[in-house]
Design a protein around this motif. Sequence first.
Motif, PDB file in Angstrom:
ATOM      1  N   GLU A 257       0.970   4.220  -2.840  1.00 43.40           N
ATOM      2  CA  GLU A 257       0.843   4.972  -2.939  1.00 43.40           C
ATOM      3  C   GLU A 257       1.800   5.799  -3.608  1.00 43.40           C
ATOM      4  O   GLU A 257       1.741   7.363  -3.903  1.00 43.40           O
TER       5      GLU A 257
ATOM      6  N   ARG B  56       0.776  -1.453   0.231  1.00 38.86           N
ATOM      7  CA  ARG B  56       0.439  -0.197  -0.077  1.00 38.86           C
ATOM      8  C   ARG B  56       0.809   1.142  -0.348  1.00 38.86           C
ATOM      9  O   ARG B  56       0.834   2.118  -1.216  1.00 38.86           O
TER      10      ARG B  56
ATOM     11  N   HIS C 232      -5.479   3.319  -6.364  1.00 39.73           N
ATOM     12  CA  HIS C 232      -4.433   2.945  -5.717  1.00 39.73           C
ATOM     13  C   HIS C 232      -3.265   2.005  -6.390  1.00 39.73           C
ATOM     14  O   HIS C 232      -1.907   1.757  -6.833  1.00 39.73           O
TER      15      HIS C 232
END
Length: 327
Positions: A181, A177, A207
């Motif tokens: 990003e 994650r 994302h």
Amino acid sequence: MDSVDLNVLRSVLQWRRAGQRVVLYSVVQTWGTAPRAPGAMLALREDGVVIGSVSGGCVEDDLIARLHDGRIPADGPPVQLITYGVTREEAARFGLPCGGTLRLTEERVGDPAWVAELLTRCEAHDIVARALDIETGAVVLQPASKTDALTFDGKTLRAIYGPRWRLLLIGAGQLSRYVAEMARLLDFEVLICDPRTEFVYGWEEQHGRFVSGMPDEAVLNIQTDERTAIVALTHDPRLDDMALLTALDSRAFYVGALGSRVNSRKRRDNLAQLGLSDQAIGRLHGPIGLHIGSHTPAEIALSLLAEIVAIKNGIELKQKKPLQEEV
């Protein structure tokens, strides 16, 4: 080709199909310290709306003023050359760095068919050259290679367009994650593969895009090319090694896997036992990342992306992380 350029061309196509007049500006030459590199684009709609950038902002204001004060006549030539920053006074006026000079093409976009074709070919991961005849405004699209660069001889502008850089992440855990990003801020198209449905929750579309199937299938299905980086982040060799077996024999410019020095050595031994060549195994980055003393997931993501961007930009890895224990 980055998302800014893609958005410029998409807007040009949309505006022209709606019947609106559009002028496309491209940076063709720079001298000194220029804000944008050759190839940067800006589109100006007939009502003054702009998208894209060719400088730090002040040149854009003057381009809009050209539209409103009649310096872009409707019956003028299809393409004009404009130069900013020749004198020290003009450089100061337009906010250019000391000694910076920009030369732009001012191109009236007629039939947008070439824009549609160019976008289609870029989405198919082709590298394309756009040859613009300065005298007639005629555009010809030609095949190009990754080693080609923008050229301008005063008569023809030959600009190179290609697919965006892509990053395929194997694993949708916490570290992925952070990587996703940051990678999107760096203008990578982010793809994620994780057959473990438990890890899919909480991922938003902005994302990254999920690729279905097992990791090795994902590497094949995305048609991996020289603008693709692949990183295995599951910490599960049953998934990571599946991707690596295929990725290390692909054209990806970067292939890496999360792991400590000990685990990275074991992974290389395992890949050799599975029949992967020494040459292919030698391409593997592991431990991943540049040496910045990273410990947290965000720091590891920063370290990883610094390494990927350095390799993408052809920079020697002087700060490569030593083979030490990692998280």
